[in-house]
Design an enzyme around this catalytic site. Structure first.
Site, PDB file in Angstrom:
ATOM      1  N   CYS A  40       0.824  -1.215   0.000  1.00  0.00           N
ATOM      2  CA  CYS A  40       0.000   0.000   0.000  1.00  0.00           C
ATOM      3  C   CYS A  40       0.859   1.267   0.000  1.00  0.00           C
ATOM      4  O   CYS A  40       1.997   1.271   0.472  1.00  0.00           O
ATOM      5  CB  CYS A  40      -0.895   0.023   1.231  1.00  0.00           C
ATOM      6  SG  CYS A  40      -2.194  -1.216   1.222  1.00  0.00           S
ATOM      7  N   GLU A  60       0.536   3.892   1.842  1.00  0.00           N
ATOM      8  CA  GLU A  60       0.875   4.358   3.187  1.00  0.00           C
ATOM      9  C   GLU A  60       2.172   3.698   3.675  1.00  0.00           C
ATOM     10  O   GLU A  60       3.013   4.352   4.304  1.00  0.00           O
ATOM     11  CB  GLU A  60      -0.253   4.029   4.179  1.00  0.00           C
ATOM     12  CG  GLU A  60      -1.559   4.747   3.889  1.00  0.00           C
ATOM     13  CD  GLU A  60      -2.538   3.899   3.078  1.00  0.00           C
ATOM     14  OE1 GLU A  60      -2.114   3.235   2.108  1.00  0.00           O
ATOM     15  OE2 GLU A  60      -3.736   3.935   3.414  1.00  0.00           O
ATOM     16  N   CYS A  99      -6.651   0.762   4.594  1.00  0.00           N
ATOM     17  CA  CYS A  99      -7.131  -0.624   4.720  1.00  0.00           C
ATOM     18  C   CYS A  99      -6.772  -1.165   6.108  1.00  0.00           C
ATOM     19  O   CYS A  99      -6.040  -0.538   6.867  1.00  0.00           O
ATOM     20  CB  CYS A  99      -6.527  -1.499   3.615  1.00  0.00           C
ATOM     21  SG  CYS A  99      -4.790  -1.933   3.887  1.00  0.00           S
ATOM     22  N   CYS A 127      -3.004  -1.465   6.825  1.00  0.00           N
ATOM     23  CA  CYS A 127      -2.378  -0.154   7.070  1.00  0.00           C
ATOM     24  C   CYS A 127      -2.775   0.402   8.428  1.00  0.00           C
ATOM     25  O   CYS A 127      -1.986   1.085   9.073  1.00  0.00           O
ATOM     26  CB  CYS A 127      -2.723   0.825   5.962  1.00  0.00           C
ATOM     27  SG  CYS A 127      -1.835   0.460   4.435  1.00  0.00           S
TER      28      CYS A 127
HETATM   29 ZN   LIG Z   1      -3.341  -0.448   3.033  1.00  0.00          ZN
END
Ligand SMILES: [Zn+2]
Length: 140
Positions: free
Chosen positions: A55, A57, A97, A100
């Site tokens: 991801c 992040e 998500c 994360c």
């Molecule tokens: Zn994520």
């Protein structure tokens, strides 16, 4: 209410994904401000084998730690670029998500997170996005 610094962070995430967007490969941008005031951005890395994907992040956090060490996360935001065939072409703020949320909490349990709130945005705390987080320690 979002501060000017929060809006600056959203703009940084938008700039990151605008620069690196590739359909199916890079669709999310993220920006974080460390506790010492530095901004780091990242874009997601998708992969043919989906579970290898990372991801945006996590990329932003990795860049911040690589370049300046772990200085915590004051605020973090992610934005999603629309696909070419999506009628609404705006880049929008998205919630982190579940993975994360765990990651952000691990690196700063007091991190602020900018999340979508109807047609606008809101700021919440990572602890509010991940109640009763897993812990190896017994609950106190
Ligand atoms: Zn994520």
């Amino acid at each position: 209410m979002l501060s000017d610094q929060d809006k600056e962070l959203i703009e940084a995430a938008i700039d990151a994904i605008k620069q690196r967007y590739r359909d199916d490969w890079q669709e999310v941008g993220a920006a974080l401000r460390t506790r010492d005031g530095c901004i780091f951005t990242g874009v997601n890395i998708d992969a043919y084998i989906g579970r290898m994907a990372v991801c945006a992040e996590a990329i932003a956090l990795g860049r911040s730690i690589t370049e300046k060490g772990d200085n915590g996360i004051d605020t973090i935001v992610a934005v999603r670029h629309p696909k070419p065939d999506e009628p609404d072409q705006a880049i929008k703020v998205v919630s982190p998500c579940g993975i994360c949320r765990e990651l952000i909490y691990d690196y700063d349990p007091k991190a602020r997170v900018i999340v979508p709130n109807g047609k606008t945005w809101a700021v919440t705390l990572i602890s509010d996005l991940l109640p009763n987080k897993y812990s190896r320690e017994p609950a106190r």
